[in-house]
Design an enzyme around this catalytic site. Structure first.
Site, PDB file in Angstrom:
ATOM      1  N   GLY A  13       0.814  -1.222   0.000  1.00 52.20           N
ATOM      2  CA  GLY A  13       0.000   0.000   0.000  1.00 52.20           C
ATOM      3  C   GLY A  13       0.839   1.259   0.000  1.00 52.20           C
ATOM      4  O   GLY A  13       0.679   2.137   0.844  1.00 52.20           O
ATOM      5  N   SER A  15       0.927   3.428  -2.537  1.00 55.56           N
ATOM      6  CA  SER A  15       0.457   4.353  -3.572  1.00 55.56           C
ATOM      7  C   SER A  15      -0.070   5.673  -3.025  1.00 55.56           C
ATOM      8  O   SER A  15      -0.258   6.627  -3.774  1.00 55.56           O
ATOM      9  CB  SER A  15      -0.626   3.667  -4.410  1.00 55.56           C
ATOM     10  OG  SER A  15      -1.557   3.010  -3.581  1.00 55.56           O
ATOM     11  N   TYR A 154     -12.176  -3.261  12.940  1.00 58.65           N
ATOM     12  CA  TYR A 154     -10.842  -2.687  12.679  1.00 58.65           C
ATOM     13  C   TYR A 154      -9.941  -2.826  13.927  1.00 58.65           C
ATOM     14  O   TYR A 154      -8.781  -3.245  13.826  1.00 58.65           O
ATOM     15  CB  TYR A 154     -11.023  -1.215  12.295  1.00 58.65           C
ATOM     16  CG  TYR A 154      -9.758  -0.457  12.000  1.00 58.65           C
ATOM     17  CD1 TYR A 154      -9.031  -0.689  10.843  1.00 58.65           C
ATOM     18  CD2 TYR A 154      -9.301   0.530  12.881  1.00 58.65           C
ATOM     19  CE1 TYR A 154      -7.873   0.033  10.563  1.00 58.65           C
ATOM     20  CE2 TYR A 154      -8.151   1.257  12.613  1.00 58.65           C
ATOM     21  CZ  TYR A 154      -7.434   1.004  11.446  1.00 58.65           C
ATOM     22  OH  TYR A 154      -6.291   1.728  11.181  1.00 58.65           O
ATOM     23  N   ILE A 187      -3.550  10.681  11.791  1.00 56.79           N
ATOM     24  CA  ILE A 187      -2.534  11.180  10.860  1.00 56.79           C
ATOM     25  C   ILE A 187      -3.222  11.903   9.712  1.00 56.79           C
ATOM     26  O   ILE A 187      -4.267  11.456   9.231  1.00 56.79           O
ATOM     27  CB  ILE A 187      -1.701   9.987  10.299  1.00 56.79           C
ATOM     28  CG1 ILE A 187      -1.132   9.138  11.457  1.00 56.79           C
ATOM     29  CG2 ILE A 187      -0.585  10.471   9.380  1.00 56.79           C
ATOM     30  CD1 ILE A 187      -0.279   9.874  12.457  1.00 56.79           C
TER      31      ILE A 187
HETATM   32  N1  NAP Z   1      -4.525   7.509   8.411  1.00 57.88           N
HETATM   33  C1  NAP Z   1      -4.549   7.348   9.709  1.00 57.88           C
HETATM   34  O1  NAP Z   1      -4.847   8.285  10.460  1.00 57.88           O
HETATM   35  C2  NAP Z   1      -4.190   6.010  10.316  1.00 57.88           C
HETATM   36  C3  NAP Z   1      -4.214   5.890  11.708  1.00 57.88           C
HETATM   37  C4  NAP Z   1      -3.859   4.661  12.281  1.00 57.88           C
HETATM   38  C5  NAP Z   1      -3.490   3.605  11.490  1.00 57.88           C
HETATM   39  N2  NAP Z   1      -3.491   3.729  10.143  1.00 57.88           N
HETATM   40  C6  NAP Z   1      -3.086   2.561   9.355  1.00 57.88           C
HETATM   41  O2  NAP Z   1      -2.040   2.934   8.481  1.00 57.88           O
HETATM   42  C7  NAP Z   1      -2.106   2.181   7.278  1.00 57.88           C
HETATM   43  C8  NAP Z   1      -2.170   3.125   6.087  1.00 57.88           C
HETATM   44  O3  NAP Z   1      -3.280   3.982   6.258  1.00 57.88           O
HETATM   45  P1  NAP Z   1      -3.595   5.193   5.247  1.00 57.88           P
HETATM   46  O4  NAP Z   1      -4.531   6.091   5.964  1.00 57.88           O
HETATM   47  O5  NAP Z   1      -2.332   5.716   4.689  1.00 57.88           O
HETATM   48  O6  NAP Z   1      -4.426   4.401   4.131  1.00 57.88           O
HETATM   49  P2  NAP Z   1      -4.925   4.908   2.698  1.00 57.88           P
HETATM   50  O7  NAP Z   1      -4.578   6.331   2.450  1.00 57.88           O
HETATM   51  O8  NAP Z   1      -6.366   4.499   2.643  1.00 57.88           O
HETATM   52  O9  NAP Z   1      -4.059   3.995   1.715  1.00 57.88           O
HETATM   53  C9  NAP Z   1      -4.267   2.629   1.717  1.00 57.88           C
HETATM   54  C10 NAP Z   1      -3.198   1.921   0.887  1.00 57.88           C
HETATM   55  O10 NAP Z   1      -3.463   0.526   0.940  1.00 57.88           O
HETATM   56  C11 NAP Z   1      -3.788   0.037  -0.366  1.00 57.88           C
HETATM   57  N3  NAP Z   1      -4.914  -0.903  -0.231  1.00 57.88           N
HETATM   58  C12 NAP Z   1      -6.210  -0.643   0.057  1.00 57.88           C
HETATM   59  N4  NAP Z   1      -6.940  -1.779   0.081  1.00 57.88           N
HETATM   60  C13 NAP Z   1      -6.066  -2.781  -0.221  1.00 57.88           C
HETATM   61  C14 NAP Z   1      -6.193  -4.192  -0.376  1.00 57.88           C
HETATM   62  N5  NAP Z   1      -7.369  -4.827  -0.226  1.00 57.88           N
HETATM   63  N6  NAP Z   1      -5.100  -4.907  -0.690  1.00 57.88           N
HETATM   64  C15 NAP Z   1      -3.901  -4.316  -0.859  1.00 57.88           C
HETATM   65  N7  NAP Z   1      -3.706  -2.981  -0.723  1.00 57.88           N
HETATM   66  C16 NAP Z   1      -4.782  -2.233  -0.409  1.00 57.88           C
HETATM   67  C17 NAP Z   1      -4.169   1.253  -1.178  1.00 57.88           C
HETATM   68  O11 NAP Z   1      -3.918   1.012  -2.567  1.00 57.88           O
HETATM   69  P3  NAP Z   1      -4.722   1.854  -3.733  1.00 57.88           P
HETATM   70  O12 NAP Z   1      -4.151   3.262  -3.663  1.00 57.88           O
HETATM   71  O13 NAP Z   1      -4.387   1.168  -5.002  1.00 57.88           O
HETATM   72  O14 NAP Z   1      -6.160   1.808  -3.372  1.00 57.88           O
HETATM   73  C18 NAP Z   1      -3.243   2.309  -0.581  1.00 57.88           C
HETATM   74  O15 NAP Z   1      -1.954   2.193  -1.106  1.00 57.88           O
HETATM   75  C19 NAP Z   1      -3.352   1.289   7.414  1.00 57.88           C
HETATM   76  O16 NAP Z   1      -2.969   0.009   7.858  1.00 57.88           O
HETATM   77  C20 NAP Z   1      -4.173   1.990   8.464  1.00 57.88           C
HETATM   78  O17 NAP Z   1      -5.011   1.099   9.158  1.00 57.88           O
HETATM   79  C21 NAP Z   1      -3.841   4.916   9.530  1.00 57.88           C
END
Ligand code: NAP
Length: 246
Positions: A13, A15, A154, A187
């Site tokens: 992930g 991207s 989650y 974040i």
């Molecule tokens: N953002 C926050 O505040 C936050 C807080 C705590 C934890 N997290 C954790 O941090 C990680 C990243 O979060 P984020 O907010 O950066 O997420 P995001 O912006 O939604 O990006 C998700 C990434 O995962 C890929 N993805 C989505 N569904 C997938 C699947 N079924 N199989 C393989 N790849 C998949 C997406 O690819 P595409 O671009 O091709 O869709 C993208 O690269 C996650 O594990 C999330 O739970 C985030």
């Protein structure tokens, strides 16, 4: 202070969001990075273009599809020859209060976040054990530590990954393969950009450091855990949450 020169690292992930930030940080520290996207190939290509190194690669991977994981890691291993680090970053949410949650939505989140982490980790273990070297970093969440209404699926998936990581650390420490988690708080990503100013202010009010985190805050912790400077750290979780949960 540390660098990742010569290290070959896979980020799921990459991207957008946190994963893209991690990829850029690893590139700037000298690592060779393979990162995955699920459906947004153009986003992954845009991230790739921003990197300074030219040995990196992207590939498609769907965490809920075992065959796609096997194919992606085969392709990466063929090109890289070795994998020194894995960042299990990709993950999804499907929020709903438990009374209304559909079993399919519970299963989807557990399958993607927990089972997907298991499958990706398994794909790198053999080469890491053979090389007697490896660092696996799982991106979990403060929600897995403190719980959150509407996120039972989650929270369970992320708490499960933390327990998985600790077991892995104990199983593979003797082979010099380490496993740790980085647990972000709130974040600034696409997800939090959707919040209104009012909602953001409320969130910030609960944070000791009085600001949302940045992807760079997470990337620094991840890069440290992948580097040799953290060689005596395994089975741990670094909370990067601005003091939301202490
Ligand atoms: N953002 C926050 O505040 C936050 C807080 C705590 C934890 N997290 C954790 O941090 C990680 C990243 O979060 P984020 O907010 O950066 O997420 P995001 O912006 O939604 O990006 C998700 C990434 O995962 C890929 N993805 C989505 N569904 C997938 C699947 N079924 N199989 C393989 N790849 C998949 C997406 O690819 P595409 O671009 O091709 O869709 C993208 O690269 C996650 O594990 C999330 O739970 C985030």
């Amino acid at each position: 202070m540390f660098n990742l020169e010569g290290k070959k690292i896979v980020v799921t992930g990459g991207s957008r969001g946190i994963g893209a930030g991690v990829v850029k940080a690893l590139d700037s520290l000298g690592a060779q990075v393979a990162f995955t996207y699920s459906s947004r190939k153009e986003s992954a290509e845009a991230v790739l273009k921003e990197l300074s190194g030219n040995e990196h690669m992207i590939t498609q991977l769907n965490l809920s599809d075992e065959e796609s994981i096997t194919t992606a890691f085969k392709e990466i291993l063929t090109k890289f020859g070795q994998i020194d680090g894995l960042v299990n970053n990709a993950g999804i949410t499907q929020d709903q209060i438990l009374l209304r949650m559909k079993t399919d939505d519970f299963d989807k989140v557990l399958n993607t976040n927990l089972r997907g982490t298991y499958l990706c980790t398994k794909a790198v273990l053999k080469p890491m054990v053979k090389a007697r070297n490896g660092s696996v970093v799982h991106i979990t969440s403060v929600v897995g530590q403190m719980g959150n209404p509407g996120q039972a699926n989650y929270a369970a998936s992320k708490a499960g990954v933390e327990a998985f990581s600790k077991s892995l650390a104990k199983e593979l420490g003797s082979r010099n393969v380490r496993s740790n988690c980085v647990a972000p708080g709130f974040i600034e990503t696409e997800m939090t950009n959707e919040l209104s100013d009012d909602q953001k202010q409320k969130l910030i009010g609960g944070l000791a450091l009085e600001r949302l985190g940045s992807v760079d805050d997470i990337a620094s912790a991840v890069a440290y855990l992948l580097s040799d400077n953290s060689s005596y750290i395994t089975g741990q979780t670094i909370a990067v949450n601005g003091g939301l949960y202490v």
